[in-house]
Design a protein around this motif. Structure first.
Motif, PDB file in Angstrom:
ATOM      1  N   UNK A  73       0.859  -1.183   0.000  1.00 41.18           N
ATOM      2  CA  UNK A  73       0.000   0.000   0.000  1.00 41.18           C
ATOM      3  C   UNK A  73       0.895   1.232   0.000  1.00 41.18           C
ATOM      4  N   UNK A  74       0.631   2.166  -0.876  1.00 38.25           N
ATOM      5  CA  UNK A  74       1.329   3.455  -0.868  1.00 38.25           C
ATOM      6  C   UNK A  74       0.290   4.531  -0.608  1.00 38.25           C
ATOM      7  N   UNK A  75       0.402   5.176   0.568  1.00 37.06           N
ATOM      8  CA  UNK A  75      -0.667   6.084   0.972  1.00 37.06           C
ATOM      9  C   UNK A  75      -0.180   6.945   2.136  1.00 37.06           C
ATOM     10  N   UNK A  76      -1.042   7.848   2.566  1.00 39.01           N
ATOM     11  CA  UNK A  76      -0.748   8.681   3.730  1.00 39.01           C
ATOM     12  C   UNK A  76      -1.070   7.952   5.031  1.00 39.01           C
ATOM     13  N   UNK A  77      -1.914   6.947   4.956  1.00 39.28           N
ATOM     14  CA  UNK A  77      -2.286   6.168   6.143  1.00 39.28           C
ATOM     15  C   UNK A  77      -2.822   4.821   5.692  1.00 39.28           C
ATOM     16  N   UNK A  78      -2.644   3.811   6.534  1.00 38.75           N
ATOM     17  CA  UNK A  78      -3.189   2.486   6.239  1.00 38.75           C
ATOM     18  C   UNK A  78      -3.291   1.708   7.538  1.00 38.75           C
ATOM     19  N   UNK A  79      -4.344   0.927   7.663  1.00 43.52           N
ATOM     20  CA  UNK A  79      -4.572   0.105   8.849  1.00 43.52           C
ATOM     21  C   UNK A  79      -5.179  -1.211   8.391  1.00 43.52           C
ATOM     22  N   UNK A  80      -4.712  -2.291   8.957  1.00 46.27           N
ATOM     23  CA  UNK A  80      -5.168  -3.618   8.565  1.00 46.27           C
ATOM     24  C   UNK A  80      -6.477  -3.960   9.271  1.00 46.27           C
ATOM     25  N   UNK A  81      -7.560  -3.924   8.526  1.00 48.70           N
ATOM     26  CA  UNK A  81      -8.872  -4.326   9.043  1.00 48.70           C
ATOM     27  C   UNK A  81      -9.254  -5.631   8.344  1.00 48.70           C
ATOM     28  N   UNK A  82      -8.585  -6.723   8.767  1.00 50.11           N
ATOM     29  CA  UNK A  82      -8.787  -8.046   8.181  1.00 50.11           C
ATOM     30  C   UNK A  82      -8.602  -8.003   6.662  1.00 50.11           C
ATOM     31  N   UNK A  83      -7.542  -7.355   6.241  1.00 54.92           N
ATOM     32  CA  UNK A  83      -7.315  -7.169   4.812  1.00 54.92           C
ATOM     33  C   UNK A  83      -6.872  -8.466   4.139  1.00 54.92           C
ATOM     34  N   UNK A  84      -7.503  -8.776   3.042  1.00 53.59           N
ATOM     35  CA  UNK A  84      -7.125  -9.882   2.173  1.00 53.59           C
ATOM     36  C   UNK A  84      -7.463  -9.487   0.729  1.00 53.59           C
ATOM     37  N   UNK A  95      -3.535  -5.481  16.904  1.00 51.00           N
ATOM     38  CA  UNK A  95      -4.704  -4.854  17.489  1.00 51.00           C
ATOM     39  C   UNK A  95      -5.744  -5.897  17.850  1.00 51.00           C
ATOM     40  N   UNK A  96      -6.980  -5.450  17.940  1.00 53.97           N
ATOM     41  CA  UNK A  96      -8.067  -6.317  18.387  1.00 53.97           C
ATOM     42  C   UNK A  96      -8.476  -7.306  17.302  1.00 53.97           C
ATOM     43  N   UNK A  97      -8.610  -8.553  17.689  1.00 52.34           N
ATOM     44  CA  UNK A  97      -9.126  -9.605  16.815  1.00 52.34           C
ATOM     45  C   UNK A  97      -8.301  -9.804  15.549  1.00 52.34           C
ATOM     46  N   UNK A  98      -7.009  -9.513  15.601  1.00 48.15           N
ATOM     47  CA  UNK A  98      -6.163  -9.748  14.443  1.00 48.15           C
ATOM     48  C   UNK A  98      -5.929  -8.540  13.565  1.00 48.15           C
ATOM     49  N   UNK A  99      -6.583  -7.420  13.841  1.00 49.45           N
ATOM     50  CA  UNK A  99      -6.344  -6.206  13.076  1.00 49.45           C
ATOM     51  C   UNK A  99      -5.042  -5.556  13.556  1.00 49.45           C
ATOM     52  N   UNK A 100      -4.650  -4.467  12.942  1.00 48.38           N
ATOM     53  CA  UNK A 100      -3.456  -3.796  13.421  1.00 48.38           C
ATOM     54  C   UNK A 100      -2.782  -2.930  12.374  1.00 48.38           C
ATOM     55  N   UNK A 101      -1.679  -2.315  12.777  1.00 48.98           N
ATOM     56  CA  UNK A 101      -0.913  -1.455  11.892  1.00 48.98           C
ATOM     57  C   UNK A 101       0.047  -2.281  11.046  1.00 48.98           C
ATOM     58  N   UNK A 102       0.464  -1.693   9.931  1.00 51.35           N
ATOM     59  CA  UNK A 102       1.490  -2.283   9.082  1.00 51.35           C
ATOM     60  C   UNK A 102       2.842  -1.632   9.390  1.00 51.35           C
ATOM     61  N   UNK A 103       3.939  -2.367   9.178  1.00 49.16           N
ATOM     62  CA  UNK A 103       5.227  -1.669   9.154  1.00 49.16           C
ATOM     63  C   UNK A 103       5.244  -0.731   7.957  1.00 49.16           C
ATOM     64  N   UNK A 104       5.978   0.370   8.054  1.00 44.86           N
ATOM     65  CA  UNK A 104       5.955   1.330   6.961  1.00 44.86           C
ATOM     66  C   UNK A 104       7.320   1.958   6.762  1.00 44.86           C
ATOM     67  N   UNK A 105       7.507   2.448   5.566  1.00 47.29           N
ATOM     68  CA  UNK A 105       8.731   3.149   5.190  1.00 47.29           C
ATOM     69  C   UNK A 105       8.333   4.434   4.483  1.00 47.29           C
ATOM     70  N   UNK A 147       5.137   3.707   2.320  1.00 49.48           N
ATOM     71  CA  UNK A 147       4.872   2.379   1.762  1.00 49.48           C
ATOM     72  C   UNK A 147       4.615   1.450   2.937  1.00 49.48           C
ATOM     73  N   UNK A 148       3.474   0.774   2.927  1.00 53.21           N
ATOM     74  CA  UNK A 148       3.048  -0.078   4.031  1.00 53.21           C
ATOM     75  C   UNK A 148       3.174  -1.546   3.624  1.00 53.21           C
ATOM     76  N   UNK A 149       3.786  -2.336   4.505  1.00 52.92           N
ATOM     77  CA  UNK A 149       3.923  -3.759   4.240  1.00 52.92           C
ATOM     78  C   UNK A 149       5.353  -4.230   4.379  1.00 52.92           C
ATOM     79  N   UNK A 150       5.663  -5.343   3.746  1.00 50.35           N
ATOM     80  CA  UNK A 150       6.981  -5.948   3.851  1.00 50.35           C
ATOM     81  C   UNK A 150       8.042  -5.083   3.175  1.00 50.35           C
TER      82      UNK A 150
END
Length: 458
Positions: free
Chosen positions: A32-43, A80-90, A107-110
């Protein structure tokens, strides 16, 4: 460096009689390339559906998800709660069209080099690579991964699909070094074109194509997803669902239940519904699935990040959802200006009845959130404040659903007219983080004010 016990991305096969070598298809979900990102059960549901149908047709498949938190060599933020959470970012340089924004672009992710090394170690090499795009304005990550793939395997066909490829086709054809798959892969023309391009005979389309997901490609998942239907029977002006998937198709309860049971057996306890219309025709699949969850005493937690239609929340429905393990409840209120709504999805009486039925069924107020649309073209933001107050009066948590101008949606022309940015020419301007249709655009002062309002502070 990749951890020693993860030298390569594994190939997954399914028993399938064939006289020819099975093609190897690699699916990649970009950063993800953005100003903000949060993992809400993303698939990447579309990509997982593609890989499942390709495997069902005899292919070997593999997945590289740049947002997968199970890579041990990466320090991920606390879950975070129930498997959600923040991504590592650069932190990245802000793209030139968005240079006016006073926000950090990331850039969010690996890590990029880790992904490149993992792809380099993939043996044998793929016969085709499929890259997904979830949001139109996240396309820079997809273009970057396509460049890496082209460098590693210049002779391997590359396919770009998903939201950006489908809705921003002209832009994608200009900038993406790949074949475009516009619309679902299971469409006959797309299915035939894919196999022809990679030089293999076209096999029959597997049953349940598009509704079955290759969720088993995740080795140690903290959560999984449930997809009981594709498409949506509604035609909301701000939504491009019909442009992406014109039909509304529902799956078979037995197939959906088998998928849940398989994930449960390998330790998954959090499941997120990805349906756009979860409560439409529930007798088709939802009720049999929920009844089986109860009958089998599956100790799981269900979540509805896509929001449920409040008008269908009768007392019976709420109790059935609660009994089956629904924890995270998200509702689509959109606005409380009921007298001037331009749709018939929800009346004031239906909203109040649904809200009260949830409370009567025993749902925890902390787990009930309500989406309120923010930033529509020409929207009166005073009405948004009123909606926030209305939701808080019920004890629910209001969430601003920031409007994204989406090509192919009925409202897109109005968004183009209201926005100072060339929305149709550059998908980066479709990013809801810049408040593209709010007069004056994004403002830190306004953002802080809205945050206080959401918390009940004035």
């Amino acid at each position: 460096m990749i951890r020693p016990d993860f030298p390569h991305i594994p190939w997954h096969d399914r028993d399938h009689p064939s006289s020819r070598r099975a093609p190897r298809i690699l699916g990649i979900n970009p950063w993800i390339t953005d100003f903000a990102a949060f993992n809400v059960w993303s698939r990447p549901v579309g990509l997982l559906a593609c890989l499942d149908m390709l495997r069902g047709a005899g292919a070997s498949v593999a997945l590289m998800d740049c947002l997968d938190p199970t890579w041990n060599d990466v320090k991920w933020p606390k879950p975070g709660k129930y498997g959600t959470g923040h991504y590592p970012k650069e932190t990245l340089a802000t793209p030139a069209p968005l240079a006016f924004m006073d926000r950090r672009f990331s850039c969010y992710g690996l890590p990029r080099e880790m992904v490149r090394e993992a792809l380099t170690a993939l043996e044998p090499k793929p016969d085709a690579v499929m890259v997904s795009t979830i949001m139109t304005y996240w396309y820079p990550g997809a273009l970057d991964i396509l460049d890496i793939v082209a460098e590693l395997w210049p002779d391997v066909p590359r396919f770009l699909g998903g939201t950006y490829a489908t809705l921003c086709g002209e832009h994608a054809r200009t900038h993406a070094n790949a074949h475009l798959t516009q619309g679902p892969l299971e469409w006959p023309d797309n299915w035939t074109a894919f196999w022809k391009t990679i030089g293999f005979d076209t096999p029959p389309l597997p049953e349940n194509a598009g509704l079955s997901l290759a969720t088993d490609l995740y080795e140690q998942p903290a959560y999984s997803v449930i997809l009981g239907s594709r498409g949506c029977p509604f035609s909301c002006e701000y939504c491009a669902s019909h442009a992406l998937y014109p039909a509304f198709n529902q799956g078979m309860s037995s197939d959906i239940l088998n998928g849940i049971q398989s994930e449960y057996d390998r330790g998954v306890r959090n499941f997120a519904f990805y349906d756009d219309a979860l409560l439409i025709k529930p007798d088709r699949w939802l009720w049999p699935v929920l009844d089986a969850i109860v009958d089998r005493s599956l100790d799981l937690r269900l979540h509805t990040p896509n929001a449920m239609h409040v008008r269908h929340l009768t007392q019976t429905v709420c109790h059935r959802l609660k009994d089956a393990g629904l924890h995270t409840v998200r509702l689509g209120l959109e606005t409380t200006d009921f007298d001037n709504r331009n749709d018939v999805k929800l009346t004031r009486e239906q909203w109040e009845a649904g809200a009260n039925n949830l409370l009567e069924a025993g749902f925890d107020l902390d787990d009930i959130g309500v989406y309120i649309l923010f930033g529509l073209p020409g929207q009166d933001l005073d009405n948004v404040e009123q909606a926030v107050d209305h939701v808080r009066a019920f004890g629910f948590r209001p969430h601003l659903a920031h409007y994204t101008p989406i090509p192919g949606s009925p409202m897109f022309d109005a968004a183009c007219a209201a926005s100072p940015y060339p929305l149709a020419d550059e998908p980066l301007y479709q990013n809801n983080s810049i408040w593209p249709c709010v007069p004056g655009g994004f403002s830190w002062d306004e953002a802080k004010r809205w945050k206080c309002l959401l918390q009940g502070k004035r």
